[in-house]
Write a protein that holds these residues in place. Structure first.
Motif, PDB file in Angstrom:
ATOM      1  N   LEU A   1     -48.169 -11.858 -82.617  1.00  0.00           N
ATOM      2  CA  LEU A   1     -46.834 -12.262 -83.090  1.00  0.00           C
ATOM      3  C   LEU A   1     -46.426 -13.659 -82.618  1.00  0.00           C
ATOM      4  CD1 LEU A   1     -44.796  -8.950 -82.796  1.00  0.00           C
ATOM      5  CD2 LEU A   1     -45.647 -10.036 -84.858  1.00  0.00           C
TER       6      LEU A   1
ATOM      7  N   TRP B   1     -35.815  -7.248 -80.133  1.00  0.00           N
ATOM      8  CA  TRP B   1     -36.486  -7.851 -78.964  1.00  0.00           C
ATOM      9  C   TRP B   1     -35.687  -7.632 -77.691  1.00  0.00           C
ATOM     10  CZ3 TRP B   1     -41.230  -8.179 -79.564  1.00  0.00           C
ATOM     11  CH2 TRP B   1     -41.823  -8.694 -80.715  1.00  0.00           C
TER      12      TRP B   1
ATOM     13  N   MET C   1     -53.896  -6.428 -86.291  1.00  0.00           N
ATOM     14  CA  MET C   1     -52.510  -6.915 -86.254  1.00  0.00           C
ATOM     15  C   MET C   1     -52.467  -8.321 -85.678  1.00  0.00           C
ATOM     16  SD  MET C   1     -49.444  -6.094 -86.849  1.00  0.00           S
ATOM     17  CE  MET C   1     -48.327  -7.445 -86.775  1.00  0.00           C
TER      18      MET C   1
ATOM     19  N   VAL D   1     -48.076 -16.004 -84.850  1.00  0.00           N
ATOM     20  CA  VAL D   1     -47.388 -15.983 -86.153  1.00  0.00           C
ATOM     21  C   VAL D   1     -46.162 -16.902 -86.091  1.00  0.00           C
ATOM     22  CG1 VAL D   1     -45.954 -14.533 -87.666  1.00  0.00           C
ATOM     23  CG2 VAL D   1     -48.164 -13.685 -86.882  1.00  0.00           C
TER      24      VAL D   1
ATOM     25  N   PRO E   1     -45.410  -2.430 -87.417  1.00  0.00           N
ATOM     26  CA  PRO E   1     -46.105  -3.697 -87.122  1.00  0.00           C
ATOM     27  C   PRO E   1     -46.142  -4.709 -88.274  1.00  0.00           C
ATOM     28  CG  PRO E   1     -47.363  -1.848 -86.277  1.00  0.00           C
ATOM     29  CD  PRO E   1     -46.229  -1.266 -87.053  1.00  0.00           C
ATOM     30  N   GLY E   2     -46.387  -4.248 -89.480  1.00  0.00           N
ATOM     31  CA  GLY E   2     -46.450  -5.164 -90.620  1.00  0.00           C
ATOM     32  C   GLY E   2     -45.107  -5.835 -90.867  1.00  0.00           C
TER      33      GLY E   2
ATOM     34  N   LEU F   1     -42.691  -6.116 -88.718  1.00  0.00           N
ATOM     35  CA  LEU F   1     -42.353  -6.953 -87.561  1.00  0.00           C
ATOM     36  C   LEU F   1     -42.997  -8.340 -87.703  1.00  0.00           C
ATOM     37  CD1 LEU F   1     -40.932  -7.080 -84.840  1.00  0.00           C
ATOM     38  CD2 LEU F   1     -42.971  -6.118 -83.777  1.00  0.00           C
ATOM     39  N   ALA F   2     -44.243  -8.363 -88.184  1.00  0.00           N
ATOM     40  CA  ALA F   2     -44.936  -9.651 -88.389  1.00  0.00           C
ATOM     41  C   ALA F   2     -44.229 -10.461 -89.477  1.00  0.00           C
ATOM     42  CB  ALA F   2     -46.391  -9.406 -88.774  1.00  0.00           C
TER      43      ALA F   2
ATOM     44  N   THR G   1     -46.027 -20.574 -87.995  1.00  0.00           N
ATOM     45  CA  THR G   1     -45.029 -20.679 -89.061  1.00  0.00           C
ATOM     46  C   THR G   1     -44.054 -21.817 -88.767  1.00  0.00           C
ATOM     47  OG1 THR G   1     -45.217 -18.316 -89.419  1.00  0.00           O
ATOM     48  CG2 THR G   1     -43.306 -19.386 -90.383  1.00  0.00           C
TER      49      THR G   1
ATOM     50  N   THR H   1     -49.900 -12.781 -92.167  1.00  0.00           N
ATOM     51  CA  THR H   1     -49.910 -11.396 -91.674  1.00  0.00           C
ATOM     52  C   THR H   1     -51.230 -10.692 -91.960  1.00  0.00           C
ATOM     53  OG1 THR H   1     -49.014 -10.544 -93.755  1.00  0.00           O
ATOM     54  CG2 THR H   1     -47.426 -11.106 -92.031  1.00  0.00           C
TER      55      THR H   1
ATOM     56  N   THR I   1     -40.969 -11.757 -88.055  1.00  0.00           N
ATOM     57  CA  THR I   1     -41.236 -12.808 -87.061  1.00  0.00           C
ATOM     58  C   THR I   1     -41.531 -14.129 -87.762  1.00  0.00           C
ATOM     59  OG1 THR I   1     -42.110 -11.168 -85.535  1.00  0.00           O
ATOM     60  CG2 THR I   1     -42.701 -13.446 -85.095  1.00  0.00           C
ATOM     61  N   ALA I   2     -42.343 -14.064 -88.832  1.00  0.00           N
ATOM     62  CA  ALA I   2     -42.670 -15.281 -89.583  1.00  0.00           C
ATOM     63  C   ALA I   2     -41.414 -15.857 -90.238  1.00  0.00           C
ATOM     64  CB  ALA I   2     -43.729 -14.981 -90.634  1.00  0.00           C
TER      65      ALA I   2
ATOM     66  N   GLU J   1     -38.383 -15.482 -89.385  1.00  0.00           N
ATOM     67  CA  GLU J   1     -37.430 -15.960 -88.380  1.00  0.00           C
ATOM     68  C   GLU J   1     -37.767 -17.398 -87.948  1.00  0.00           C
ATOM     69  OE1 GLU J   1     -37.676 -14.248 -84.531  1.00  0.00           O
ATOM     70  OE2 GLU J   1     -35.529 -14.358 -84.175  1.00  0.00           O
ATOM     71  N   ALA J   2     -39.063 -17.759 -88.067  1.00  0.00           N
ATOM     72  CA  ALA J   2     -39.517 -19.072 -87.585  1.00  0.00           C
ATOM     73  C   ALA J   2     -39.401 -20.173 -88.640  1.00  0.00           C
ATOM     74  CB  ALA J   2     -40.955 -18.961 -87.103  1.00  0.00           C
ATOM     75  N   CYS J   3     -38.952 -19.836 -89.845  1.00  0.00           N
ATOM     76  CA  CYS J   3     -38.854 -20.876 -90.883  1.00  0.00           C
ATOM     77  C   CYS J   3     -37.604 -20.669 -91.730  1.00  0.00           C
ATOM     78  CB  CYS J   3     -40.107 -20.858 -91.761  1.00  0.00           C
ATOM     79  SG  CYS J   3     -40.320 -19.348 -92.702  1.00  0.00           S
ATOM     80  N   ARG J   4     -37.359 -21.623 -92.615  1.00  0.00           N
ATOM     81  CA  ARG J   4     -36.199 -21.506 -93.497  1.00  0.00           C
ATOM     82  C   ARG J   4     -36.529 -20.524 -94.629  1.00  0.00           C
ATOM     83  NH1 ARG J   4     -33.756 -26.748 -96.015  1.00  0.00           N
ATOM     84  NH2 ARG J   4     -35.634 -27.576 -95.081  1.00  0.00           N
TER      85      ARG J   4
ATOM     86  N   ARG K   1     -41.200 -23.374 -95.445  1.00  0.00           N
ATOM     87  CA  ARG K   1     -40.375 -24.561 -95.156  1.00  0.00           C
ATOM     88  C   ARG K   1     -39.759 -24.439 -93.771  1.00  0.00           C
ATOM     89  NH1 ARG K   1     -36.214 -25.141 -99.738  1.00  0.00           N
ATOM     90  NH2 ARG K   1     -35.683 -27.050 -98.625  1.00  0.00           N
ATOM     91  N   SER K   2     -39.932 -25.496 -92.983  1.00  0.00           N
ATOM     92  CA  SER K   2     -39.421 -25.477 -91.601  1.00  0.00           C
ATOM     93  C   SER K   2     -37.907 -25.646 -91.584  1.00  0.00           C
ATOM     94  CB  SER K   2     -40.005 -26.617 -90.797  1.00  0.00           C
ATOM     95  OG  SER K   2     -41.319 -26.845 -91.132  1.00  0.00           O
ATOM     96  N   THR K   3     -37.302 -25.225 -90.492  1.00  0.00           N
ATOM     97  CA  THR K   3     -35.886 -25.514 -90.271  1.00  0.00           C
ATOM     98  C   THR K   3     -35.800 -26.968 -89.799  1.00  0.00           C
ATOM     99  OG1 THR K   3     -36.086 -24.796 -87.992  1.00  0.00           O
ATOM    100  CG2 THR K   3     -35.378 -23.146 -89.571  1.00  0.00           C
TER     101      THR K   3
END
Lengths: 113, 200
Positions: free
Chosen positions: B4, A91, B1, B7, A18-19, A21-22, B11, A42, A25-26, A28-31, B81-83
């Protein structure tokens, strides 16, 4: 044909925790994100987060850039292509598992029957 | 937890959720509305040109303050930093272009109903309803713009509408900013002082 339990054990254990994965996930959502942001999002303590990042770096899923901002150590993290593929596969596998468990579910008769 | 999905969303939009930056930008508009309504007793000047300079200066100050606020957010929660796709730059460009087209349409048709205000209201509604309404405060912002769009139909004078425009812009920035700040603070937990970064 493998059953749902065998399928479940085939999940990528590095990503499944879980840690981690979090964290993935984070990322993956940013550069890029720094250590402090990952701690904030997290809610992991720095020791646990460090251990997870070490595991992910060893597996080649993230890259860690270390430096200093003034006198304070600063770490910038980025998901590698391998990491992006790993979380995508994870996923996809979970989706397949969910679908197969729904298909194999036996309908429960209602009390009126 | 941590959840997700939350999260991922937080982000992805982290820099845009620095809501107190918008609050700072809203202040000059509310002061301008108070000046236009005559509540400031002619301060800083009764001359609209001089007051205009003051407005631009206060807006510049608000932008500077917003950068200080950004530094505070980064210090408290860290940096992400965002894409390019999730930075909002492309959306902002598309919305600005469509907004200018709506202004053109309004000038052409001379409707009493404000088309640009209705367009903005639609944009804010879509932000507010996206992803099961995690930024639902934008629906309130949309409501404010719908009311403004109707002022012409209700026969409100141009002078009053000018005051209302400043109020609407200031209020929108305040609602959006405070709401985004609340979303961010409820989603992130700043690390404790003694639990600071250490090398991997």
């Amino acid at each position: 044909m493998p059953g749902p339990f065998e399928e479940l054990t085939n999940l990528d254990r590095v990503v499944h925790e879980p840690g981690r994965l979090a964290i993935l996930t984070a990322l993956e959502a940013c550069r890029t994100a720094d250590f402090r942001y990952l701690q904030s999002v997290t809610a992991l303590n720095s020791g646990t987060l460090s251990r997870h990042l070490q595991t992910l770096e060893t597996e080649g899923l993230v890259t860690v850039k270390k430096g200093y901002r003034g006198r304070v150590p600063h770490m910038t993290l980025r998901l590698t292509r391998q990491g992006r593929e790993a979380i995508g596969r994870y996923w996809q596998r979970l989706d397949e598992l969910r679908r197969s468990s729904q298909e194999s579910r036996v309908p429960v008769p209602s009390s009126g029957d | 937890m941590a959840d997700l999905e939350r999260v991922r969303d937080v982000t992805k939009h982290y820099e845009r959720l620095h809501g107190l930056r918008l609050v700072a930008l809203g202040v000059p508009f509310l002061i301008s509305a108070a000046w236009r309504a005559g509540w400031l007793g002619g301060w800083p000047s009764r001359d609209p040109r001089v007051a205009g300079y003051w407005f631009v200066a206060s807006l510049g100050l608000a932008v500077a303050v917003s950068y200080v606020i950004r530094a505070w957010y980064r210090h408290r929660f860290g940096r992400a930093r965002s894409t390019l796709w999730s930075s909002g730059a492309l959306t902002l460009f598309a919305v600005s272009t469509a907004f200018l087209a709506a202004i053109g349409l309004q000038t052409e048709l001379s409707w009493r109903l404000s088309v640009p205000a209705l367009f903005l209201s639609a944009v804010f509604t879509s932000i507010g309803l996206k992803r099961r309404g995690w930024r639902r405060h934008y629906v309130a912002v949309a409501g404010v713009w719908v009311v403004f769009a109707m002022l012409g139909v209700a026969g409100v004078s141009i002078a009053t509408r000018n005051v209302a425009l400043d109020v609407v812009i200031g209020l929108s920035l305040m609602i959006a900013g405070l709401g985004d700040d609340r979303v961010l603070k409820s989603s992130l937990r700043p690390p404790m002082a003694e639990d600071c970064a250490r090398p991997v």
